[in-house]
Design a protein around this motif. Structure first.
Motif, PDB file in Angstrom:
ATOM      1  N   ASN A  11       0.814  -1.215   0.000  1.00  0.00           N
ATOM      2  CA  ASN A  11       0.000   0.000   0.000  1.00  0.00           C
ATOM      3  C   ASN A  11       0.853   1.272   0.000  1.00  0.00           C
ATOM      4  OD1 ASN A  11      -2.439  -1.319  -0.137  1.00  0.00           O
ATOM      5  ND2 ASN A  11      -2.625  -1.542   2.079  1.00  0.00           N
ATOM      6  N   PHE A  12       2.047   1.154   0.563  1.00  0.00           N
ATOM      7  CA  PHE A  12       2.962   2.304   0.567  1.00  0.00           C
ATOM      8  C   PHE A  12       3.335   2.682  -0.875  1.00  0.00           C
ATOM      9  CE2 PHE A  12       7.316   3.957   0.510  1.00  0.00           C
ATOM     10  CZ  PHE A  12       7.164   5.065   1.319  1.00  0.00           C
ATOM     11  N   LEU A  13       3.614   1.685  -1.694  1.00  0.00           N
ATOM     12  CA  LEU A  13       3.963   1.955  -3.103  1.00  0.00           C
ATOM     13  C   LEU A  13       2.780   2.606  -3.819  1.00  0.00           C
ATOM     14  CD1 LEU A  13       5.812  -1.356  -4.084  1.00  0.00           C
ATOM     15  CD2 LEU A  13       6.841   0.844  -3.475  1.00  0.00           C
ATOM     16  N   ASP A  14       1.588   2.079  -3.568  1.00  0.00           N
ATOM     17  CA  ASP A  14       0.390   2.645  -4.217  1.00  0.00           C
ATOM     18  C   ASP A  14       0.158   4.084  -3.760  1.00  0.00           C
ATOM     19  OD1 ASP A  14       0.161   0.178  -5.353  1.00  0.00           O
ATOM     20  OD2 ASP A  14      -1.592  -0.456  -4.195  1.00  0.00           O
ATOM     21  N   ALA A  15       0.381   4.338  -2.471  1.00  0.00           N
ATOM     22  CA  ALA A  15       0.182   5.695  -1.936  1.00  0.00           C
ATOM     23  C   ALA A  15       1.168   6.673  -2.581  1.00  0.00           C
ATOM     24  CB  ALA A  15       0.327   5.697  -0.418  1.00  0.00           C
ATOM     25  N   LEU A  16       2.404   6.237  -2.757  1.00  0.00           N
ATOM     26  CA  LEU A  16       3.401   7.104  -3.411  1.00  0.00           C
ATOM     27  C   LEU A  16       2.946   7.454  -4.822  1.00  0.00           C
ATOM     28  CD1 LEU A  16       6.985   5.652  -2.767  1.00  0.00           C
ATOM     29  CD2 LEU A  16       6.089   7.856  -2.006  1.00  0.00           C
ATOM     30  N   TYR A  17       2.459   6.440  -5.513  1.00  0.00           N
ATOM     31  CA  TYR A  17       2.040   6.609  -6.909  1.00  0.00           C
ATOM     32  C   TYR A  17       0.809   7.507  -7.012  1.00  0.00           C
ATOM     33  CZ  TYR A  17       0.811   5.137 -11.672  1.00  0.00           C
ATOM     34  OH  TYR A  17       0.514   5.104 -12.997  1.00  0.00           O
ATOM     35  N   GLN A  18      -0.073   7.400  -6.000  1.00  0.00           N
ATOM     36  CA  GLN A  18      -1.352   8.123  -6.044  1.00  0.00           C
ATOM     37  C   GLN A  18      -1.313   9.474  -5.308  1.00  0.00           C
ATOM     38  OE1 GLN A  18      -3.653   4.998  -4.323  1.00  0.00           O
ATOM     39  NE2 GLN A  18      -4.109   4.030  -6.293  1.00  0.00           N
ATOM     40  N   LEU A  19      -0.153   9.814  -4.794  1.00  0.00           N
ATOM     41  CA  LEU A  19      -0.034  11.041  -3.984  1.00  0.00           C
ATOM     42  C   LEU A  19      -0.527  12.287  -4.739  1.00  0.00           C
ATOM     43  CD1 LEU A  19       1.151  11.769  -1.184  1.00  0.00           C
ATOM     44  CD2 LEU A  19       3.287  12.314  -2.351  1.00  0.00           C
ATOM     45  N   THR A  20      -1.313  13.109  -4.048  1.00  0.00           N
ATOM     46  CA  THR A  20      -1.805  14.349  -4.663  1.00  0.00           C
ATOM     47  C   THR A  20      -1.406  15.553  -3.797  1.00  0.00           C
ATOM     48  OG1 THR A  20      -3.871  14.245  -3.426  1.00  0.00           O
ATOM     49  CG2 THR A  20      -3.867  13.195  -5.614  1.00  0.00           C
ATOM     50  N   GLU A  21      -1.518  16.714  -4.400  1.00  0.00           N
ATOM     51  CA  GLU A  21      -1.233  17.962  -3.701  1.00  0.00           C
ATOM     52  C   GLU A  21      -2.189  18.123  -2.504  1.00  0.00           C
ATOM     53  OE1 GLU A  21      -1.768  21.139  -6.436  1.00  0.00           O
ATOM     54  OE2 GLU A  21      -0.467  22.507  -5.332  1.00  0.00           O
ATOM     55  N   GLN A  22      -3.451  17.726  -2.703  1.00  0.00           N
ATOM     56  CA  GLN A  22      -4.459  17.862  -1.638  1.00  0.00           C
ATOM     57  C   GLN A  22      -4.107  16.976  -0.442  1.00  0.00           C
ATOM     58  OE1 GLN A  22      -5.187  17.427  -4.913  1.00  0.00           O
ATOM     59  NE2 GLN A  22      -5.786  19.574  -5.154  1.00  0.00           N
ATOM     60  N   GLU A  23      -3.626  15.760  -0.737  1.00  0.00           N
ATOM     61  CA  GLU A  23      -3.244  14.827   0.333  1.00  0.00           C
ATOM     62  C   GLU A  23      -2.073  15.411   1.144  1.00  0.00           C
ATOM     63  OE1 GLU A  23      -4.781  11.770   1.993  1.00  0.00           O
ATOM     64  OE2 GLU A  23      -5.102  11.529  -0.159  1.00  0.00           O
ATOM     65  N   ILE A  24      -1.128  16.008   0.446  1.00  0.00           N
ATOM     66  CA  ILE A  24       0.024  16.620   1.132  1.00  0.00           C
ATOM     67  C   ILE A  24      -0.466  17.772   2.019  1.00  0.00           C
ATOM     68  CG2 ILE A  24       2.193  17.893   0.814  1.00  0.00           C
ATOM     69  CD1 ILE A  24       2.571  16.285  -1.816  1.00  0.00           C
ATOM     70  N   GLU A  25      -1.285  18.626   1.437  1.00  0.00           N
ATOM     71  CA  GLU A  25      -1.794  19.798   2.175  1.00  0.00           C
ATOM     72  C   GLU A  25      -2.568  19.360   3.435  1.00  0.00           C
ATOM     73  OE1 GLU A  25      -1.427  22.935   2.090  1.00  0.00           O
ATOM     74  OE2 GLU A  25      -3.211  23.827   2.982  1.00  0.00           O
ATOM     75  N   ALA A  26      -3.384  18.323   3.307  1.00  0.00           N
ATOM     76  CA  ALA A  26      -4.237  17.893   4.421  1.00  0.00           C
ATOM     77  C   ALA A  26      -3.429  17.224   5.543  1.00  0.00           C
ATOM     78  CB  ALA A  26      -5.308  16.930   3.903  1.00  0.00           C
ATOM     79  N   ARG A  27      -2.331  16.572   5.189  1.00  0.00           N
ATOM     80  CA  ARG A  27      -1.631  15.750   6.187  1.00  0.00           C
ATOM     81  C   ARG A  27      -0.325  16.339   6.722  1.00  0.00           C
ATOM     82  NH1 ARG A  27      -3.368  10.264   6.239  1.00  0.00           N
ATOM     83  NH2 ARG A  27      -4.850   9.827   4.574  1.00  0.00           N
ATOM     84  N   LEU A  28       0.272  17.282   6.001  1.00  0.00           N
ATOM     85  CA  LEU A  28       1.637  17.718   6.330  1.00  0.00           C
ATOM     86  C   LEU A  28       1.768  18.238   7.762  1.00  0.00           C
ATOM     87  CD1 LEU A  28       4.511  18.173   5.170  1.00  0.00           C
ATOM     88  CD2 LEU A  28       3.760  20.495   4.561  1.00  0.00           C
ATOM     89  N   LYS A  29       2.765  17.659   8.489  1.00  0.00           N
ATOM     90  CA  LYS A  29       3.061  18.140   9.847  1.00  0.00           C
ATOM     91  C   LYS A  29       4.540  18.517   9.889  1.00  0.00           C
ATOM     92  CE  LYS A  29      -0.285  15.032  12.003  1.00  0.00           C
ATOM     93  NZ  LYS A  29      -0.272  13.627  12.443  1.00  0.00           N
ATOM     94  N   LEU A  30       4.837  19.635   9.270  1.00  0.00           N
ATOM     95  CA  LEU A  30       6.228  20.091   9.119  1.00  0.00           C
ATOM     96  C   LEU A  30       6.412  21.378   9.901  1.00  0.00           C
ATOM     97  CD1 LEU A  30       9.026  20.430   7.658  1.00  0.00           C
ATOM     98  CD2 LEU A  30       7.758  21.387   5.728  1.00  0.00           C
ATOM     99  N   SER A  31       7.469  21.439  10.718  1.00  0.00           N
ATOM    100  CA  SER A  31       7.766  22.724  11.355  1.00  0.00           C
ATOM    101  C   SER A  31       9.264  22.993  11.351  1.00  0.00           C
ATOM    102  CB  SER A  31       7.208  22.780  12.764  1.00  0.00           C
ATOM    103  OG  SER A  31       7.627  21.668  13.484  1.00  0.00           O
ATOM    104  N   TYR A  32       9.608  24.267  11.408  1.00  0.00           N
ATOM    105  CA  TYR A  32      11.017  24.675  11.416  1.00  0.00           C
ATOM    106  C   TYR A  32      11.333  25.302  12.764  1.00  0.00           C
ATOM    107  CZ  TYR A  32      10.933  23.955   6.370  1.00  0.00           C
ATOM    108  OH  TYR A  32      10.831  23.392   5.127  1.00  0.00           O
ATOM    109  N   ALA A  33      12.504  24.907  13.318  1.00  0.00           N
ATOM    110  CA  ALA A  33      12.873  25.417  14.656  1.00  0.00           C
ATOM    111  C   ALA A  33      13.328  26.866  14.555  1.00  0.00           C
ATOM    112  CB  ALA A  33      13.991  24.568  15.230  1.00  0.00           C
TER     113      ALA A  33
END
Ligand SMILES: Nc1ncnc2c1ncn2[C@@H]1O[C@H](COP(=O)(O)OP(=O)(O)O)[C@@H](O)[C@H]1O
Ligand SMILES: Cc1ncsc1CCOP(=O)(O)O
Ligand SMILES: [Mg+2]
Length: 268
Positions: A246-268
Motif C-alpha cells: 500500500n505504501f507503493l500505491d500511496a506514493l504513486y497516487q499522492l496528490t497535492e491535496q493529500e500533502i496539504e491535508a496531512r503535512l506536519k512540518l515545522s522549522y525550529a
C-alpha cells in the motif's frame, strides 16, 4: 495551499516529469523495495555496484545513493569509485550508514567514505547518526535503540564537521543543516515493521536531490512524502505485509491535496 505543501508538490511534480535516473549502490535486502518505491514516486532506479562500471553509471545518473547495509570488499570498492566520480562531476550523493556502530568494519568504511567524498545528505536512524557522530551509542544491528530527538546533538555535530545535511528518522524525522532544523511528524509506527523503510527514505531523498539543488529542502520534502505515504498506507490496512504494498500505491497516487491535508512540518 501552504507554501510548504506547494514546494513539496513542486518537487514531486518535477520527479514525475523528469524521471531522474537514480544510481543506487545498496544492500541485498532492500534492492527490490527501494527500486519499486523510486518507480512509484516517478524516478528511474538502477542498482549498479560492480566497481568496473560504477564511474560510467554515475556519469549518466542524476544522483548517487550509497547504502552500507550488506557490505563486502567489492561493494566498498564500488562505493569509493562511484562517490569519487560523483564528487568530481558534482552529482548529489546521499548516504545511508545502515548498522554503523554495530561493528568496527562498518565504522571504518563509513569514516573512509565520508573522508573520500563527503555526502551532500546523510540519513540514518538515531543510533546510526549518534554512532557516526562519534557519540557512545548502542545499536541493535540495523535498528535504533533511541528516539530521534536523542540524536539531535549528534546530527548537529555531524552536519558541522562534514557540511552535510543530516536526517534522523523515527517517530519524528529531523533534518539538520548548520543552524537550520526541520521536524516532520508524519508517518506511522507500523513503518518500522517493514524492512527497508529507512533505506527507502534514503533512496527517495536521492530522487528529490536530483530535482532540487537545495539539499536541505530536498531532504525535508523526501521525509514528508515518506511519512504521508506511510500514513495513507497504514489507513488502508494495519498490517506490515499490506503496508509494504500500500505504501507503493500511496506514493504513486499522492496528490497535492493529500500533502496539504496531512503535512506536519515545522522549522525550529
Ligand atoms: N514510530 C514511528 N512513527 C512514525 N513514523 C515512523 C516511526 N518509525 C519509523 N517511522 C518512519 O519510517 C521510516 C523509516 O525510519 P526508521 O525506522 O527510523 O529507519 P531505519 O529503518 O533506517 O531504522 C521513516 O520515514 C520514519 O519517519
Ligand atoms: C535487515 C537488514 N540487514 C542488513 S541491511 C538490512 C535492511 C535494513 O533496512 P532499514 O534500515 O531500512 O530497515
Ligand atoms: Mg536503516
Amino acid at each position: 495551499m501552504s507554501q510548504s505543501a506547494q514546494s513539496i508538490w513542486q518537487d514531486v511534480t518535477q520527479v514525475r516529469i523528469q524521471a531522474p535516473l537514480i544510481h543506487n549502490i545498496t544492500n541485498f535486502v532492500v534492492m527490490n523495495n527501494t527500486a519499486n518505491a523510486l518507480l512509484a514516486l516517478g524516478a528511474s532506479p538502477a542498482m549498479v555496484h560492480a566497481p568496473e562500471e560504477v564511474e560510467e553509471f554515475v556519469a549518466i545518473s542524476s544522483a548517487l545513493v550509497v547504502n552500507i547495509g550488506t557490505l563486502d570488499a567489492t561493494f566498498v570498492e564500488g562505493m569509493k569509485r562511484a562517490m569519487r566520480q560523483a564528487k568530481s562531476i558534482e552529482k548529489p550523493i546521499v548516504f545511508d550508514p545502515v548498522g554503523v556502530g554495530a561493528t568496527s568494519y562498518r565504522n571504518q568504511v563509513s569514516e573512509d567514505l565520508l573522508t573520500l567524498a563527503t555526502p551532500d545528505i546523510i540519513r540514518g536512524n538515531a543510533s546510526e547518526i549518534m554512532a557516526l557522530a562519534g557519540l557512545n551509542a548502542q545499536t541493535k544491528g540495523v535498528d535504533s535503540l533511541y528516539g530521534s530527538d536523542i540524536a539531535l546533538s549528534g546530527a548537529k555535530r555531524l552536519s558541522s564537521v562534514w557540511g552535510s545535511v543530516v536526517v534522523i528518522s523515527g517517530a519524528i524525522d529531523y533534518v539538520v543543516f548548520g543552524e537550520q532544523i526541520a521536524s516532520i511528524a508524519n508517518g506511522h509506527p507500523l513503518m518500522a515493521k517493514v524492512t527497508g523503510m529507512g533505506c527507502t527514505a534514503t533512496a527517495l531523498t536521492g530522487a528529490f536531490a536530483a530535482v532540487n539543488p537545495d539539499y536541505f529542502q530536498a531532504a525535508v520534502h523526501a521525509m514528508a512524502v515518506m511519512g504521508i505515504a506511510g500514513e495513507m498506507a497504514a489507513e488502508r490496512n494495519l498490517a506490515p505485509g499490506s503496508l509494504q504494498v500500500n505504501f507503493l500505491d500511496a506514493l504513486y497516487q499522492l496528490t497535492e491535496q493529500e500533502i496539504e491535508a496531512r503535512l506536519k512540518l515545522s522549522y525550529a
